[in-house]
Design a protein around this motif. Structure first.
Motif, PDB file in Angstrom:
ATOM      1  N   HIS A 124      14.176  -8.454  11.758  1.00 49.46           N
ATOM      2  CA  HIS A 124      12.570  -8.402  11.058  1.00 49.46           C
ATOM      3  C   HIS A 124      12.564  -7.027  10.142  1.00 49.46           C
ATOM      4  N   TYR A 125      12.030  -7.024   8.861  1.00 54.10           N
ATOM      5  CA  TYR A 125      11.600  -6.703   7.900  1.00 54.10           C
ATOM      6  C   TYR A 125      10.285  -5.846   8.485  1.00 54.10           C
ATOM      7  N   PHE A 126      10.127  -5.227   8.510  1.00 51.89           N
ATOM      8  CA  PHE A 126       8.531  -4.198   9.789  1.00 51.89           C
ATOM      9  C   PHE A 126       8.448  -3.600   7.714  1.00 51.89           C
ATOM     10  N   GLY A 127       8.363  -3.975   6.824  1.00 52.37           N
ATOM     11  CA  GLY A 127       8.028  -3.299   4.848  1.00 52.37           C
ATOM     12  C   GLY A 127       8.496  -1.841   5.150  1.00 52.37           C
ATOM     13  N   MET A 128       7.428  -1.985   3.978  1.00 54.20           N
ATOM     14  CA  MET A 128       7.316  -0.657   3.155  1.00 54.20           C
ATOM     15  C   MET A 128       6.418   0.179   3.769  1.00 54.20           C
ATOM     16  N   PHE A 129       6.770   1.592   3.946  1.00 51.04           N
ATOM     17  CA  PHE A 129       5.634   2.130   3.914  1.00 51.04           C
ATOM     18  C   PHE A 129       5.332   3.853   3.486  1.00 51.04           C
ATOM     19  N   VAL A 130       4.032   3.980   3.414  1.00 53.95           N
ATOM     20  CA  VAL A 130       4.149   5.228   2.786  1.00 53.95           C
ATOM     21  C   VAL A 130       3.935   5.973   4.146  1.00 53.95           C
TER      22      VAL A 130
ATOM     23  N   ALA B 283      -2.460  13.578   9.289  1.00 49.20           N
ATOM     24  CA  ALA B 283      -0.980  11.997   8.513  1.00 49.20           C
ATOM     25  C   ALA B 283      -1.695  10.830   8.874  1.00 49.20           C
ATOM     26  N   TYR B 284      -1.651   9.662   7.854  1.00 51.05           N
ATOM     27  CA  TYR B 284      -1.633   8.382   7.372  1.00 51.05           C
ATOM     28  C   TYR B 284      -0.745   7.664   7.328  1.00 51.05           C
ATOM     29  N   ILE B 285      -1.280   6.221   7.693  1.00 52.18           N
ATOM     30  CA  ILE B 285       0.107   5.279   7.330  1.00 52.18           C
ATOM     31  C   ILE B 285      -0.464   4.838   6.176  1.00 52.18           C
ATOM     32  N   GLN B 286       0.075   3.972   5.372  1.00 53.08           N
ATOM     33  CA  GLN B 286       0.143   2.102   4.071  1.00 53.08           C
ATOM     34  C   GLN B 286       0.756   1.627   4.743  1.00 53.08           C
TER      35      GLN B 286
ATOM     36  N   SER C 157      -0.922  -2.569   1.299  1.00 52.13           N
ATOM     37  CA  SER C 157      -1.971  -3.122   1.666  1.00 52.13           C
ATOM     38  C   SER C 157      -2.589  -1.826   0.034  1.00 52.13           C
ATOM     39  N   ASP C 158      -3.942  -2.108   0.290  1.00 54.98           N
ATOM     40  CA  ASP C 158      -4.904  -0.148  -0.842  1.00 54.98           C
ATOM     41  C   ASP C 158      -5.496   0.270   0.472  1.00 54.98           C
ATOM     42  N   THR C 159      -5.278  -0.374   1.708  1.00 53.28           N
ATOM     43  CA  THR C 159      -5.255   0.357   2.329  1.00 53.28           C
ATOM     44  C   THR C 159      -4.638   1.653   3.530  1.00 53.28           C
ATOM     45  N   LYS C 160      -5.203   2.939   3.288  1.00 57.22           N
ATOM     46  CA  LYS C 160      -4.729   3.716   4.452  1.00 57.22           C
ATOM     47  C   LYS C 160      -5.079   4.225   5.938  1.00 57.22           C
TER      48      LYS C 160
END
Length: 130
Positions: free
Chosen positions: A86-92, A105-108, A112-115
């Motif tokens: 399962h690919y969870f995606g790419m996160f910042v 801390a923030y995750i995005q 998505s354009d939102t964090k």
């Protein structure tokens, strides 16, 4: 124009946090960083390469070698066509300071354009692939 690098040191706060808070490698869980992702987005010249840099004659650890070989295979074959993965995606992940001790801390998700703000426990669960 390529941006100039302004630091010669790497902050290891997040690296220490990972080692202290995420599952131990004895459980089968593994973490590695990738030094560079090269990408040419010019139409007709689209190319991508992942690069790990070692200095002073160092070589990949067994875990890094396994990780990188699997990543190469997954990307080449298309991880989405492999039902057991399962690919969870790419996160910042953005720290206001260097880590959880000196600010939020923030995750995005990169799609998505939102964090949103993330707690230490929430981030540990996500990064542990729960």
């Amino acid at each position: 124009m390529t941006r100039i690098e302004y630091t010669n040191t790497r902050d290891l706060t997040f690296s220490r946090w990972i080692r202290e808070r995420l599952p131990d490698s004895s459980t089968g869980f593994s973490v590695t960083d990738i030094d560079f992702v090269m990408w040419n987005w010019s139409p007709g010249k689209e190319r991508m390469m992942l690069v790990e840099v070692k200095t002073h004659g160092a070589s990949l650890s067994t875990g890094q070698k396994m990780h990188m070989r699997h990543m190469d295979e997954w990307i080449r074959s298309g991880v989405m066509t492999t039902p057991e993965w399962h690919y969870f995606g790419m996160f910042v992940i953005t720290f206001e300071g260097a880590g959880f001790d000196d600010g939020p801390a923030y995750i995005q998700n990169i799609q998505s354009d939102t964090k949103h703000q993330v707690t230490e426990a929430e981030l540990a669960a996500l990064l542990s692939l729960d």
